[in-house]
Write a protein that holds these residues in place. Sequence first.
Motif, PDB file in Angstrom:
ATOM      1  N   VAL A   1       0.789  -1.073  -0.052  1.00  0.00           N
ATOM      2  CA  VAL A   1      -0.203  -0.195  -0.162  1.00  0.00           C
ATOM      3  C   VAL A   1       0.572   1.315  -0.313  1.00  0.00           C
ATOM      4  O   VAL A   1       2.029   1.538   1.113  1.00  0.00           O
ATOM      5  CB  VAL A   1      -1.006   0.305   1.197  1.00  0.00           C
ATOM      6  N   PRO A   2       0.126   2.274  -0.911  1.00  0.00           N
ATOM      7  CA  PRO A   2       1.820   3.456  -0.528  1.00  0.00           C
ATOM      8  C   PRO A   2       1.141   4.689   0.489  1.00  0.00           C
ATOM      9  O   PRO A   2      -0.152   3.996   1.348  1.00  0.00           O
ATOM     10  CB  PRO A   2       0.782   4.387  -1.804  1.00  0.00           C
ATOM     11  N   GLN A   3       1.924   4.892   0.821  1.00  0.00           N
ATOM     12  CA  GLN A   3       2.508   5.917   2.521  1.00  0.00           C
ATOM     13  C   GLN A   3       2.350   7.282   2.360  1.00  0.00           C
ATOM     14  O   GLN A   3       2.930   7.845   1.751  1.00  0.00           O
ATOM     15  CB  GLN A   3       3.309   4.979   2.862  1.00  0.00           C
ATOM     16  N   VAL A   4       1.482   7.683   3.168  1.00  0.00           N
ATOM     17  CA  VAL A   4       2.248   9.718   3.309  1.00  0.00           C
ATOM     18  C   VAL A   4       3.207   9.083   4.806  1.00  0.00           C
ATOM     19  O   VAL A   4       1.736   8.794   5.358  1.00  0.00           O
ATOM     20  CB  VAL A   4       0.723   9.899   3.266  1.00  0.00           C
ATOM     21  N   ILE A   5       3.694  10.022   4.961  1.00  0.00           N
ATOM     22  CA  ILE A   5       4.585  10.174   6.166  1.00  0.00           C
ATOM     23  C   ILE A   5       4.419  11.441   6.311  1.00  0.00           C
ATOM     24  O   ILE A   5       5.141  12.196   6.271  1.00  0.00           O
ATOM     25  CB  ILE A   5       6.098   9.698   5.718  1.00  0.00           C
ATOM     26  N   ARG A   6       3.917  11.042   7.938  1.00  0.00           N
ATOM     27  CA  ARG A   6       3.819  13.280   9.112  1.00  0.00           C
ATOM     28  C   ARG A   6       5.090  11.961   9.969  1.00  0.00           C
ATOM     29  O   ARG A   6       4.740  11.853  11.194  1.00  0.00           O
ATOM     30  CB  ARG A   6       2.413  13.344   9.426  1.00  0.00           C
ATOM     31  N   PRO A   7       6.700  12.398   9.869  1.00  0.00           N
ATOM     32  CA  PRO A   7       6.971  12.391  10.870  1.00  0.00           C
ATOM     33  C   PRO A   7       6.759  12.904  12.484  1.00  0.00           C
ATOM     34  O   PRO A   7       6.804  14.413  12.362  1.00  0.00           O
ATOM     35  CB  PRO A   7       8.697  12.028   9.837  1.00  0.00           C
ATOM     36  N   PHE A   8       7.772  12.576  13.212  1.00  0.00           N
ATOM     37  CA  PHE A   8       7.662  13.111  14.751  1.00  0.00           C
ATOM     38  C   PHE A   8       8.870  12.882  14.858  1.00  0.00           C
ATOM     39  O   PHE A   8       9.342  13.678  15.439  1.00  0.00           O
ATOM     40  CB  PHE A   8       6.819  12.626  15.447  1.00  0.00           C
ATOM     41  N   LEU A   9       9.642  12.098  15.047  1.00  0.00           N
ATOM     42  CA  LEU A   9      10.956  11.800  15.651  1.00  0.00           C
ATOM     43  C   LEU A   9      11.831  10.807  15.570  1.00  0.00           C
ATOM     44  O   LEU A   9      11.442   9.886  14.752  1.00  0.00           O
ATOM     45  CB  LEU A   9      11.078  11.871  17.317  1.00  0.00           C
ATOM     46  N   GLY A  10      13.089  11.119  16.078  1.00  0.00           N
ATOM     47  CA  GLY A  10      13.660   9.976  16.099  1.00  0.00           C
ATOM     48  C   GLY A  10      14.423   9.201  14.612  1.00  0.00           C
ATOM     49  O   GLY A  10      14.757  10.336  14.036  1.00  0.00           O
ATOM     50  N   ASP A  11      13.474   8.006  14.610  1.00  0.00           N
ATOM     51  CA  ASP A  11      14.901   7.551  13.242  1.00  0.00           C
ATOM     52  C   ASP A  11      13.089   7.783  12.094  1.00  0.00           C
ATOM     53  O   ASP A  11      12.938   7.391  11.144  1.00  0.00           O
ATOM     54  CB  ASP A  11      14.810   6.470  12.911  1.00  0.00           C
TER      55      ASP A  11
ATOM     56  N   GLU B   1      -3.688  12.112  -2.317  1.00  0.00           N
ATOM     57  CA  GLU B   1      -3.206  12.497  -4.103  1.00  0.00           C
ATOM     58  C   GLU B   1      -2.581  11.369  -4.750  1.00  0.00           C
ATOM     59  O   GLU B   1      -2.009  10.949  -5.129  1.00  0.00           O
ATOM     60  CB  GLU B   1      -3.548  13.283  -4.540  1.00  0.00           C
ATOM     61  N   ALA B   2      -1.060  12.174  -4.233  1.00  0.00           N
ATOM     62  CA  ALA B   2       0.003  11.990  -4.636  1.00  0.00           C
ATOM     63  C   ALA B   2      -0.012  10.807  -4.540  1.00  0.00           C
ATOM     64  O   ALA B   2       0.764   9.348  -5.637  1.00  0.00           O
ATOM     65  CB  ALA B   2       1.056  12.542  -4.060  1.00  0.00           C
ATOM     66  N   ALA B   3      -0.363   9.926  -3.218  1.00  0.00           N
ATOM     67  CA  ALA B   3       0.556   8.381  -3.085  1.00  0.00           C
ATOM     68  C   ALA B   3      -0.683   7.893  -3.920  1.00  0.00           C
ATOM     69  O   ALA B   3      -0.163   6.363  -4.203  1.00  0.00           O
ATOM     70  CB  ALA B   3      -0.101   8.299  -1.505  1.00  0.00           C
ATOM     71  N   SER B   4      -1.493   7.974  -3.676  1.00  0.00           N
ATOM     72  CA  SER B   4      -2.384   7.362  -5.035  1.00  0.00           C
ATOM     73  C   SER B   4      -1.655   6.544  -5.978  1.00  0.00           C
ATOM     74  O   SER B   4      -2.097   5.870  -6.360  1.00  0.00           O
ATOM     75  CB  SER B   4      -3.593   7.933  -4.998  1.00  0.00           C
ATOM     76  N   ALA B   5      -1.333   7.483  -6.799  1.00  0.00           N
ATOM     77  CA  ALA B   5      -0.707   7.371  -7.854  1.00  0.00           C
ATOM     78  C   ALA B   5       0.691   6.011  -7.745  1.00  0.00           C
ATOM     79  O   ALA B   5       0.887   6.001  -8.568  1.00  0.00           O
ATOM     80  CB  ALA B   5      -0.227   8.962  -8.707  1.00  0.00           C
TER      81      ALA B   5
END
Length: 399
Positions: free
Chosen positions: A326-336, A368-372
């Motif tokens: 599945v495509p992913q959208v990442i909103r990182p918070f901290l660390g790695d 929308e970008a991830a869906s593509a």
Amino acid sequence: MRPLLITVGSRGDVQPFLALAAGLRAAGHRPLLAAPRRFAPLAAARGVEFAGLDDEMLALRDAVRGQGVRAAITAARSVKPLLRRLLDDEAALAAHPADAVVHHPKALGGPSVAEKLGVPALAGLLLPLYLPTAAFPSPILPFRLPRGLNRASWGVSSAVEAPYRGTVRRWRAETLGLPGRFRTVSALVEAGGVLHAWSQHLLPVPADWPAFARPTGFWTLPEEEWTPPAPLARFLDGGEPPVYVGFGSSFSGDPEALTRTVLEGVRLAGRRAVLATGWGALRRDAAGDDVLVIEEAPHEWLFPRVAVAVHHGGIGTVAAALRAGVPQVIRPFLGDQPFWAGRLHRLGVAPAPLTGRLSPARLAAAIEAASALAPAARALGERVTAEDGVAAAVARITA
């Protein structure tokens, strides 16, 4: 064989070690998994022998989450006494015969327990931590460096351990009767005592790493039959595959604002959504006809049924989404988390990470970008699921 596996931290730190223990058990060995006491039911469900460790540090983290800087500083003063109690529980493991110790780096006493038992120690690493490379900077570095400083950045891992070495040194002498001087985890890893538990398709071994550092593949539990709650089953059957949004054990500091942004962004993208509240990054009262709120659900079951996975970039969630294709959208918070977000973007299975201020428009555009990117995500998922990281690790431990 009687392997001893020691891990400390949240579920993301424990579940891969449970998967390894289950794999060892299936191969005819008798592993003992030592982890915070709250995870005993997880081990029991898999038939894995379990030793509970003090989990007051987890309880302290839960208690101060979202309480501000002053509460965090007060909590920090309690860490060393809590660490000593955890180490004492780890010392008790030396009473159990073992042929090898596989330890999470957060389990600071793991190498010393192996030394007391007179058996090999292997660090089970879910992310690169101790072997320097010029190919990329340390994943836990909180800022970017010029490429020429990549190798130098790896000193940060040893610096993280430094405040606790005195506590470990005293504990070794007083409780285990071992010399005060000891080899650091970094030294053990550089000597070959390591199992890298991620997929080579996510992060290949750099050219300047030794052969023993080749990653095994993810340590993943075999999927078990799981019956979803009726509301979740109805929601999934009631329309197009939704967007999953969940931030695991991350905490935003303002769950109300983050939830509003997520809801507006998902609706701006014209999507339905399943929101997983996790440890409180999202509000529980955000449900609507187009949004279902759950506390959690097995990622292995849920992710193949969603269109896009929006999450924090923790390696456990990354692995589950990769395996699901599945495509992913990442909103990182901290660390790695920023490190893995960057890797996914470069691999073409996620848009650019959503760093900085998150707005509904930015989230909608990322969805929308991830869906593509769905075809690329499916192709990478096939390569990742073809690996058997647990079997590779079992072969290394039992060789």
